[in-house]
Design a protein around this motif. Structure first.
Motif, short mmCIF file in Angstrom:
data_model
loop_
_atom_site.label_atom_id
_atom_site.label_comp_id
_atom_site.label_asym_id
_atom_site.label_seq_id
_atom_site.Cartn_x
_atom_site.Cartn_y
_atom_site.Cartn_z
N UNK A 130 0.82 -1.20 0.00
CA UNK A 130 0.00 0.00 0.00
C UNK A 130 0.86 1.25 0.00
N UNK A 131 0.28 2.35 0.46
CA UNK A 131 0.97 3.64 0.48
C UNK A 131 1.04 4.12 1.93
N UNK A 132 2.23 4.11 2.55
CA UNK A 132 2.34 4.63 3.92
C UNK A 132 2.17 6.15 3.95
N UNK A 133 2.17 6.69 5.16
CA UNK A 133 2.01 8.13 5.31
C UNK A 133 3.14 8.89 4.61
N UNK A 134 2.92 10.17 4.32
CA UNK A 134 3.93 10.96 3.59
C UNK A 134 5.30 10.90 4.28
N UNK A 298 2.17 5.61 -7.17
CA UNK A 298 0.84 5.60 -7.81
C UNK A 298 0.32 4.21 -8.16
N UNK A 299 1.17 3.17 -8.06
CA UNK A 299 0.73 1.83 -8.44
C UNK A 299 -0.25 1.21 -7.45
N UNK A 300 -0.01 1.26 -6.14
CA UNK A 300 -0.96 0.61 -5.21
C UNK A 300 -2.39 1.13 -5.28
N UNK A 301 -2.63 2.45 -5.44
CA UNK A 301 -4.03 2.91 -5.44
C UNK A 301 -4.91 2.24 -6.49
N UNK A 302 -4.31 1.75 -7.57
CA UNK A 302 -5.10 1.09 -8.60
C UNK A 302 -5.71 -0.21 -8.08
N UNK A 303 -5.12 -0.80 -7.02
CA UNK A 303 -5.62 -2.06 -6.46
C UNK A 303 -6.45 -1.85 -5.20
N UNK A 304 -6.64 -0.58 -4.80
CA UNK A 304 -7.42 -0.24 -3.61
C UNK A 304 -6.91 -1.01 -2.39
N UNK A 305 -5.64 -0.78 -1.98
CA UNK A 305 -5.07 -1.52 -0.84
C UNK A 305 -5.66 -1.03 0.48
N UNK A 306 -5.40 -1.78 1.55
CA UNK A 306 -5.90 -1.40 2.86
C UNK A 306 -5.34 -0.05 3.30
N UNK A 307 -4.07 0.19 3.03
CA UNK A 307 -3.42 1.45 3.39
C UNK A 307 -3.15 2.22 2.11
N UNK A 309 -2.65 5.96 1.84
CA UNK A 309 -2.57 7.30 2.41
C UNK A 309 -2.39 8.34 1.29
N UNK A 310 -3.29 9.29 1.21
CA UNK A 310 -3.18 10.36 0.22
C UNK A 310 -3.65 9.99 -1.17
N UNK A 311 -3.86 8.69 -1.41
CA UNK A 311 -4.30 8.21 -2.73
C UNK A 311 -3.53 8.92 -3.86
N UNK A 312 -2.19 8.74 -3.91
CA UNK A 312 -1.38 9.47 -4.89
C UNK A 312 -1.45 8.88 -6.30
N UNK A 313 -2.64 8.83 -6.84
CA UNK A 313 -2.83 8.22 -8.16
C UNK A 313 -2.52 9.20 -9.28
N UNK A 314 -2.69 10.50 -9.02
CA UNK A 314 -2.40 11.52 -10.03
C UNK A 314 -1.09 12.22 -9.68
N UNK A 315 -0.54 12.93 -10.65
CA UNK A 315 0.74 13.62 -10.41
C UNK A 315 0.61 14.68 -9.32
N UNK A 316 -0.43 15.53 -9.31
CA UNK A 316 -0.55 16.51 -8.21
C UNK A 316 -0.66 15.84 -6.85
N UNK A 317 -1.42 14.74 -6.79
CA UNK A 317 -1.57 14.03 -5.51
C UNK A 317 -0.23 13.41 -5.08
N UNK A 318 0.52 12.90 -6.06
CA UNK A 318 1.84 12.32 -5.75
C UNK A 318 2.79 13.39 -5.23
#
Length: 333
Positions: A130-134, A298-307, A309-318
């Motif tokens: 998943x994506x840990x905190x920033x 940006x890869x994990x958000x496509x699989x909707x993981x448990x964690x 954080x921030x859902x960095x799927x787009x460049x601004x979000x990343x």
């Protein structure tokens, strides 16, 4: 080399002559500053600086040598001078023993389940990729996911904790290497490294799922590489230092101020290397290339993981996630 009579003294030479002319004759001042006696005499006359008879008697009776003149180049040389010895076979055995002892100690006290701090979040992020905190810790995330899924023993917590345990043990080895190179006695070096290994903060971070063990390894590696660069400046060592510094930025945000200090130190240690554009360009590439690891976030958000954080799927979000923009907005409230 003595400068000719037509050469204008620089600021350090002028300051030195004006401060010392009452204590030393023109010949001694010329030897200390690199100027000619004629130029020293001309400069003193131009400044209206004359010696009294008492000054002349003092100079005639004195056997004291003039002190070394300060210059930025000489100061830089003294600051970056290292008196290190090469490591011997005995030293290598001590380094291996330190690694084994550190691994055994940390393994005996390593977490087998969820601990405090960020352990729960990190374990879930590593197990599900998943994506840990920033800022996302991409290097740690990749290593932790690999440890969890490639190793078959122990609990998830223990396997992920190895990403703290092994780097912390390696950090102890690097600290011992630094001490062995810079200290005369092996016993003192071993005691110093052992105290570092069992220090409260370092030990506690080595046995839980966290990013600080890896961060510590990067910091001591940068110090070691600076020492090696001071021993023998070379493009290869500078490029390796740039790569390690860049890689550390994919693990923790403290790499930014540490990296700035490393850059300043490298410029002071090996200024000649920074006058070669090809080497500077190579260092920029080596330092920036590891930052591409952030592209995995940006890869994990496509699989909707448990964690996620921030859902960095787009460049601004990343960008917001990597720059910790979320924390900035909270601090401003």
């Amino acid at each position: 080399m003595t400068q000719g009579s037509g050469t204008r003294p620089n600021v350090w030479q002028r300051r030195y002559v004006l401060r010392r002319y009452e204590d030393f004759d023109d010949e001694a001042l010329a030897q200390a500053t690199g100027l000619s006696e004629v130029r020293v005499a001309e400069f003193l006359r131009a400044e209206g600086a004359t010696r009294t008879r008492a000054d002349e008697r003092h100079i005639a009776q004195s056997t004291e040598a003039p002190p070394v003149m300060f210059t930025p180049r000489r100061a830089s040389s003294r600051l970056t001078r290292v008196n290190c010895r090469r490591l011997t076979t005995v030293d290598v055995v001590l380094l291996a023993a330190m690694f084994v002892a550190s691994v055994l100690l940390y393994a005996a006290t390593a977490a087998r389940t969820v601990t405090g701090e960020d352990a729960g979040e990190f374990l879930a992020a590593a197990h599900t990729f998943g994506v840990p905190h920033p800022p996302g810790y991409p290097l740690w995330l990749i290593l932790a996911w690999a440890a969890d899924h490639l190793l078959t023993f122990g609990t998830v917590a223990l396997r992920v904790t190895l990403v703290s345990l092994i780097p912390s043990a390696l950090a102890n080895v690097v600290v011992l290497a630094l001490l062995l190179k810079s200290m005369r006695g092996r016993l003192a070096a071993c005691v110093g490294a052992a105290l570092f290994a069992v220090s409260l903060t370092h030990w506690t971070q080595a046995v839980i799922p966290e990013v600080y063990g890896l961060n510590t390894l990067f910091i001591v590696l940068q110090v070691l590489l600076l020492v090696l660069l001071a021993e023998a400046p070379s493009a290869q060592r500078l490029l390796l230092l740039a790569f390690v510094t860049g890689l550390s930025a994919t693990n923790h945000t403290s790499a930014a101020p540490v990296g700035l200090l490393v850059l300043v130190a490298a410029v002071v240690i090996a200024p000649a290397l920074f006058r070669r554009p090809a080497i500077v360009a190579g260092c920029l590439i080596a330092g920036l290339a590891p930052l591409l690891l952030y592209a995995v976030l940006p890869l994990p958000p496509a699989r909707d993981p448990y964690v996620d954080w921030g859902h960095p799927k787009t460049l601004p979000a990343l960008i917001d996630h990597v720059t910790r923009a979320q924390y900035t907005s909270l601090e401003s409230e």
